[in-house]
Design an enzyme around this catalytic site. Structure first.
Site, PDB file in Angstrom:
ATOM      1  N   HIS A   1       0.823  -1.213   0.000  1.00  0.00           N
ATOM      2  CA  HIS A   1       0.000   0.000   0.000  1.00  0.00           C
ATOM      3  C   HIS A   1       0.867   1.278   0.000  1.00  0.00           C
ATOM      4  O   HIS A   1       0.863   2.037  -0.958  1.00  0.00           O
ATOM      5  CB  HIS A   1      -0.892   0.048   1.249  1.00  0.00           C
ATOM      6  CG  HIS A   1      -1.760  -1.142   1.465  1.00  0.00           C
ATOM      7  ND1 HIS A   1      -2.852  -1.453   0.680  1.00  0.00           N
ATOM      8  CD2 HIS A   1      -1.703  -2.111   2.400  1.00  0.00           C
ATOM      9  CE1 HIS A   1      -3.439  -2.551   1.142  1.00  0.00           C
ATOM     10  NE2 HIS A   1      -2.767  -2.974   2.172  1.00  0.00           N
TER      11      HIS A   1
HETATM   12  O1  RIB Z   1      -5.247   0.123   4.562  1.00  0.00           O
HETATM   13  C1  RIB Z   1      -3.844   0.078   4.408  1.00  0.00           C
HETATM   14  C2  RIB Z   1      -3.200   1.176   5.184  1.00  0.00           C
HETATM   15  O2  RIB Z   1      -3.471   1.015   6.567  1.00  0.00           O
HETATM   16  C3  RIB Z   1      -1.660   1.158   5.082  1.00  0.00           C
HETATM   17  O3  RIB Z   1      -1.165   2.453   5.237  1.00  0.00           O
HETATM   18  C4  RIB Z   1      -1.266   0.316   6.245  1.00  0.00           C
HETATM   19  O4  RIB Z   1       0.050   0.595   6.705  1.00  0.00           O
HETATM   20  C5  RIB Z   1      -2.265   0.763   7.265  1.00  0.00           C
HETATM   21  O5  RIB Z   1      -1.787   1.981   7.842  1.00  0.00           O
END
Ligand code: RIB
Ligand code: CA
Length: 313
Positions: A243
Site C-alpha cells: 500500500h
Molecule cells: O489500509 C492500508 C493502510 O493502513 C496502510 O497504510 C497500512 O500501513 C495501514 O496503515
C-alpha cells in the site's frame, strides 16, 4: 530538477517501512525533511519506535523522527495488530533503535516546515490516519495554501474497504481528520486500495528482495512474508499488497500510475459507512473535483523501481 522536499507522516507498519526505505534510497528524487509518527497500525509508542528502526536499517540515524497524535480527533483509536503483528513490524528481527526522537510535536514540525519553506515547496506524504495533518490544518489554517501536494495512501472505490465493507483503514481510523484534509484545498493525490491491491508481493518479487542479500533487502522480504497473511487469507491474494510504497513511487515515477481528477468526500456520520471515500469516479454529482484518485498501476515497473532502489541501501 532538485529533489522534492517531503515530510512522511506514518504509522509503521511493514508497508510504511518499505515506503520509507524507498524514499531514503532515492535522494535524487526526494529530500526527507523528517518523519512524523501517528497512532494507527499500532499505538504511538510503537510507531515512533518502528520509524527509528527503519531509519537505522537504512543507515540514516540522522533523520528527524517526531511523535505526533496518539489518538484520532474524535473517535477511539482502532489498531491493526491482526495485520502487522504485536510490534507493528513483525517479520524480521531488528535491533531496538538507538537514535533519539526529535524534540517537539509532529504537528508543530509540520506547521514550522510549511511556514519556513516557500509556498509550493513541501509535499506531505501520508501513510497512516490523517490525524497529524488535520490537527496541523486546524491549528494553522494558513498552511493549506503552502502545501505543494498531499500524496496519501487511503480509501477505496471499486475495491470497497479493508477494515469494514466500505472503509479503508487509514480513513476509517480518523474520518473526521480525513474530511478536514480532503476539504483543505491543497492538491491531493490518492493511492486507494483500487491501486494498492494490484501491487502484490508475489513469491518471485519477494525472492528478488531477498536475493539482494543486503540487510534491507532481507528485512523487506521478511516483513512482506509476515504481512501477506491477512490479505492472502481474506482475498486469496498472491502476496502482500504494498500500500504505502505506492505513495513514494508516485513521487519518483508518477507515470507508473493512472487515475482521474474527481470529487472525493468522506463519510463522517453514518456508522454503517463511516470512513468511506465517496469517490465520484463517474462525475455524476457535479461536486467540484478535489483529488486525483488513482486506479491503475504498472506493477512490474513499480517492483523494478522498488527493487533497484532497495539495492542501494
Ligand atoms: O489500509 C492500508 C493502510 O493502513 C496502510 O497504510 C497500512 O500501513 C495501514 O496503515
Ligand atoms: Ca500505513
Amino acid at each position: 530538477m532538485p529533489a522534492r522536499k517531503i515530510i512522511i507522516d506514518t504509522d509503521p507498519g511493514q508497508d510504511d517501512a518499505v515506503a520509507i526505505l524507498l524514499a531514503l534510497a532515492s535522494p535524487e528524487d526526494v529530500e526527507v525533511l523528517g518523519l512524523t509518527c501517528v497512532a494507527g497500525n499500532v499505538p504511538l509508542p510503537l510507531t515512533t519506535r518502528n520509524a527509528r528502526i527503519v531509519c537505522e536499517l537504512a543507515g540514516r540515524p540522522d533523520i528527524a523522527v517526531y511523535a505526533g497524535c496518539d489518538r484520532p480527533m474524535g473517535r477511539d483509536l482502532v489498531t491493526a495488530e491482526h495485520v502487522h503483528g504485536k510490534t507493528g513490524l513483525d517479520g524480521p528481527t531488528l535491533p531496538d533503535p538507538t537514535m533519539p526522537m526529535a524534540k517537539g510535536h509532529a504537528v508543530d514540525f509540520i506547521i514550522d516546515q510549511l511556514r519556513t519553506f516557500a509556498p509550493g515547496t513541501v509535499t506531505l506524504c501520508t501513510l497512516g490516519p490523517l490525524t497529524n495533518i488535520a490537527t496541523a490544518l486546524r491549528k494553522a489554517p494558513d498552511i493549506a495554501a503552502r502545501i505543494a501536494k498531499i500524496v496519501l495512501m487511503g480509501g477505496g472505490y471499486f475495491e470497497g474497504g479493508n477494515i469494514t465493507p466500505s472503509a479503508e483503514f487509514n480513513i476509517y481510523v480518523d474520518p473526521q481528520a480525513a474530511d478536514i484534509v480532503f476539504r483543505c484545498g491543497a492538491p491531493i493525490v490518492v493511492m486507494p486500495l483500487d491501486v494498492t491491491h494490484k501491487a502484490l508481493v508475489t513469491q518471485a518479487r519477494n525472492d528478488a528482495f531477498r536475493g539482494l542479500g543486503t540487510p534491507a533487502g532481507i528485512a523487506v522480504a521478511q516483513m512482506t512474508d509476515f504481512f501477506e497473511r491477512f490479505d492472502k487469507e481474506k482475498y486469496g491474494s498472491t502476496g502482500a499488497p504494498l500500500h504505502d510504497p505506492c505513495v513514494t513511487a508516485y513521487l519518483i515515477q508518477p507515470d507508473l500510475f493512472t487515475g482521474r481528477h474527481i470529487n472525493v468526500e468522506i463519510e463522517t456520520s453514518s456508522e454503517l459507512t463511516m470512513g468511506m471515500t465517496v469517490a465520484d469516479w463517474w462525475s455524476v454529482t457535479g461536486r467540484p473535483p478535489n483529488a486525483t484518485f488513482m486506479g491503475g498501476i504498472d506493477a512490474d515497473g513499480f517492483f523494478d523501481l522498488l527493487t533497484e532502489r532497495l539495492a542501494r541501501l
